[in-house]
Design an enzyme around this catalytic site. Sequence first.
Site, PDB file in Angstrom:
ATOM      1  CE  LYS A  94      37.517 -12.513   6.492  1.00 36.17           C
ATOM      2  NZ  LYS A  94      37.928 -12.440   7.937  1.00 36.17           N
ATOM      3  CD  GLU A 117      42.517 -27.896   5.154  1.00 40.87           C
ATOM      4  OE1 GLU A 117      43.039 -28.455   4.188  1.00 40.87           O
ATOM      5  OE2 GLU A 117      43.141 -27.127   5.904  1.00 40.87           O
ATOM      6  CB  CYS A 149      42.125 -27.794  13.632  1.00 41.08           C
ATOM      7  SG  CYS A 149      43.416 -28.172  12.438  1.00 41.08           S
ATOM      8  CD  GLU A 201      37.320 -26.959  17.572  1.00 40.48           C
ATOM      9  OE1 GLU A 201      36.482 -26.142  17.158  1.00 40.48           O
ATOM     10  OE2 GLU A 201      38.309 -27.314  16.915  1.00 40.48           O
TER      11      GLU A 201
HETATM   12  P1  NAD Z   1      35.968 -18.892  12.446  1.00 38.74           P
HETATM   13  O1  NAD Z   1      35.146 -19.874  11.701  1.00 38.74           O
HETATM   14  O2  NAD Z   1      35.324 -18.076  13.484  1.00 38.74           O
HETATM   15  O3  NAD Z   1      36.636 -17.848  11.439  1.00 38.74           O
HETATM   16  C1  NAD Z   1      37.405 -18.263  10.343  1.00 38.74           C
HETATM   17  C2  NAD Z   1      37.328 -17.227   9.252  1.00 38.74           C
HETATM   18  O4  NAD Z   1      36.007 -17.180   8.742  1.00 38.74           O
HETATM   19  C3  NAD Z   1      37.679 -15.812   9.692  1.00 38.74           C
HETATM   20  O5  NAD Z   1      38.449 -15.218   8.672  1.00 38.74           O
HETATM   21  C4  NAD Z   1      36.312 -15.143   9.804  1.00 38.74           C
HETATM   22  O6  NAD Z   1      36.334 -13.761   9.617  1.00 38.74           O
HETATM   23  C5  NAD Z   1      35.547 -15.828   8.685  1.00 38.74           C
HETATM   24  N1  NAD Z   1      34.092 -15.857   8.825  1.00 38.74           N
HETATM   25  C6  NAD Z   1      33.370 -15.979   9.949  1.00 38.74           C
HETATM   26  N2  NAD Z   1      32.047 -16.019   9.659  1.00 38.74           N
HETATM   27  C7  NAD Z   1      31.935 -15.944   8.302  1.00 38.74           C
HETATM   28  C8  NAD Z   1      30.842 -15.928   7.391  1.00 38.74           C
HETATM   29  N3  NAD Z   1      29.574 -16.042   7.801  1.00 38.74           N
HETATM   30  N4  NAD Z   1      31.100 -15.823   6.069  1.00 38.74           N
HETATM   31  C9  NAD Z   1      32.371 -15.753   5.620  1.00 38.74           C
HETATM   32  N5  NAD Z   1      33.447 -15.736   6.441  1.00 38.74           N
HETATM   33  C10 NAD Z   1      33.245 -15.844   7.765  1.00 38.74           C
HETATM   34  O7  NAD Z   1      37.186 -19.729  13.002  1.00 38.74           O
HETATM   35  P2  NAD Z   1      38.346 -19.211  13.974  1.00 38.74           P
HETATM   36  O8  NAD Z   1      37.733 -18.962  15.299  1.00 38.74           O
HETATM   37  O9  NAD Z   1      39.083 -18.118  13.270  1.00 38.74           O
HETATM   38  O10 NAD Z   1      39.311 -20.483  14.038  1.00 38.74           O
HETATM   39  C11 NAD Z   1      39.172 -21.508  14.967  1.00 38.74           C
HETATM   40  C12 NAD Z   1      38.435 -22.683  14.365  1.00 38.74           C
HETATM   41  O11 NAD Z   1      39.072 -23.102  13.169  1.00 38.74           O
HETATM   42  C13 NAD Z   1      38.414 -23.909  15.238  1.00 38.74           C
HETATM   43  O12 NAD Z   1      37.137 -24.506  15.184  1.00 38.74           O
HETATM   44  C14 NAD Z   1      39.422 -24.839  14.602  1.00 38.74           C
HETATM   45  O13 NAD Z   1      39.245 -26.207  14.870  1.00 38.74           O
HETATM   46  C15 NAD Z   1      39.248 -24.516  13.168  1.00 38.74           C
HETATM   47  N6  NAD Z   1      40.428 -24.871  12.375  1.00 38.74           N
HETATM   48  C16 NAD Z   1      40.401 -25.977  11.573  1.00 38.74           C
HETATM   49  C17 NAD Z   1      41.516 -26.348  10.846  1.00 38.74           C
HETATM   50  C18 NAD Z   1      41.554 -27.578   9.964  1.00 38.74           C
HETATM   51  O14 NAD Z   1      42.496 -27.729   9.209  1.00 38.74           O
HETATM   52  N7  NAD Z   1      40.584 -28.458  10.043  1.00 38.74           N
HETATM   53  C19 NAD Z   1      42.651 -25.570  10.909  1.00 38.74           C
HETATM   54  C20 NAD Z   1      42.662 -24.451  11.741  1.00 38.74           C
HETATM   55  C21 NAD Z   1      41.533 -24.099  12.467  1.00 38.74           C
HETATM   56  C1  6OH Z   2      44.896 -26.660  12.282  1.00 41.24           C
HETATM   57  O1  6OH Z   2      44.893 -25.801  13.135  1.00 41.24           O
HETATM   58  C2  6OH Z   2      46.073 -27.146  11.641  1.00 41.24           C
HETATM   59  C3  6OH Z   2      46.046 -27.445  10.346  1.00 41.24           C
HETATM   60  C4  6OH Z   2      47.223 -27.891   9.709  1.00 41.24           C
HETATM   61  C5  6OH Z   2      47.321 -27.961   8.378  1.00 41.24           C
HETATM   62  O2  6OH Z   2      46.350 -27.595   7.557  1.00 41.24           O
HETATM   63  C6  6OH Z   2      48.526 -28.446   7.757  1.00 41.24           C
HETATM   64  O3  6OH Z   2      48.577 -28.437   6.521  1.00 41.24           O
HETATM   65  O4  6OH Z   2      49.471 -28.845   8.448  1.00 41.24           O
END
Ligand code: NAD
Ligand code: 6OH
Length: 495
Positions: free
Chosen positions: A187, A263, A297, A399
């Site tokens: 998804k 993550e 992230c 963040e």
């Molecule tokens: P988000 O959590 O809003 O959404 C991520 C996904 O989750 C989307 O596909 C969304 O539709 C889905 N979603 C939202 N609520 C849900 C629920 N209740 N049940 C099931 N699915 C749900 O995140 P975003 O705004 O798309 O991305 C930005 C965030 O992601 C930032 O906080 C960033 O730090 C984090 N991020 C972390 C990593 C990592 O590797 N640690 C990597 C990339 C992004």
């Molecule tokens: C977050 O936005 C970046 C994540 C990076 C990875 O998960 C990766 O494998 O490099």
Amino acid sequence: MAVTMPRGSLQVKSIQNYIDGRFVSSKREFADVNPADGTVIAQVAEADRDQVDAAVQAGRRALRGEWGRIGVRERAALLQRVAEGIESRFDCFVAAEVADTGKPISLASKLDVPRAAANFRVFADLIKTSGLESFQTETPDGKRALNYAVRKPLGVVGIITPWNLPLLLLTWKVAPALACGNAVVVKPSEDTPATAALLAEVMQQAGIPNGVYNAVHGFGPGSAGEFLTQHPDVNAMTFTGESQTGAAIMKTVAASVKPVSFELGGKNAAIAFADCDFDETASGVAEAVFMNTGQVCLCAERVYVERPIFEQFVQALKRKAESLKIGSPLEKMTDLGPLISSQHREKVLSYYRLATEEGAVAVTGGGVPQFGNSLDHGFYVQPTIYTGLQESARCVKEEIFGPVCHVAPFDTEEEAVHMANDTKYGLAASIWTSNLKRAHRVAQEMNVGITWVNCWFLRDLRTPFGGVGLSGIGREGGVHSLNFYSELNNICVRL
Ligand code: NAD
Ligand code: 6OH
């Protein structure tokens, strides 16, 4: 076709779900918006609960069928074909990712799409070569037993991913999940559905059996994301996104005790010591702050600089920020595209306002750039540097996920370590110094999953990747991914 494109144009018109090897529409649709100018680039089918169920059941059937029987060598060959399929449609993937995210074409070409292919290649190789431990055990009666473990797939894995590096982060989970013999239901983010749909076409052409890769589109709560996490026949959930969303998903899956891999967010620190290579550090930290308009992230939103070089460093970072070319993602020279959505821009701008209220000094930026053309309808913000905040300020603790950092001075190594670790997050840190002993010492003190020394976002896909605290649960990468995406069955044979 998942994605229809008018001849001579990169505009995507219609994006469908991919269930059991077929592209299917839904009763409801939502708009996919280009963040660079606010135009609608596609209508996306929003999967309802029955369609999510159909995707999960297709996965179960695939596991009982041909996919469940083929050997590791053949699975690895199929993953290699998927990598080739991505490479052979490189420009198409780049165009779709740029249109969905607004990221500069140079970044999508250099990072996102090559990494997607690399994700499949790495796990194709790894699954063929990785072994498992075995133990010869002495039994109480003086005889022996042999213990060894075998990998089995978890079953149907639910994969939910964010919008910042859509294809990279999706394939980072799909590749090891398939390498281990699972079926997946992905998804992707509602903001960036296109490349997951293009990947379905690649899967089909590569000969991945029907039902092994399913893609459903929609939102989180009350939509495809929640339907997937609530589904009783999903055997494991892997998620990348916001910490709060991770918490919501964890609550949903708790009832059925599913394994999770999360993550999540970060509030990452960069620490520059006075003995660093100044120019290399200024460039490296600028990249860590501004790459992908700060929407990685791993980006550094807190920069700690040893006092003797503080003023000079802030000025160098300011010059870097002001030299970034903000503009159309389609221009080769563009460094900085827009944020993902007007909603996300509102969030980032609310932090810009908050920074001022909290007493910050804006060294540069803090507003919205003006172009005098269609880009004024896009979701751009200026790259921004603040100084002067207390460590307890919300802008230092929360963040923001935009092209922004706060720079603070420090006097001792202990102070720098303390400030860097004083956060509920714990994803990544970068340390900039020419003192080798200090580099190792400070790196080992960091309360994070990944510490870079004199570099940032330099990835080896075999290494453990993940976060501590609010930044996640578990590690993926290399054998850590294989261990998450498989169940180990230990077999004890009395000899
Ligand atoms: P988000 O959590 O809003 O959404 C991520 C996904 O989750 C989307 O596909 C969304 O539709 C889905 N979603 C939202 N609520 C849900 C629920 N209740 N049940 C099931 N699915 C749900 O995140 P975003 O705004 O798309 O991305 C930005 C965030 O992601 C930032 O906080 C960033 O730090 C984090 N991020 C972390 C990593 C990592 O590797 N640690 C990597 C990339 C992004
Ligand atoms: C977050 O936005 C970046 C994540 C990076 C990875 O998960 C990766 O494998 O490099």
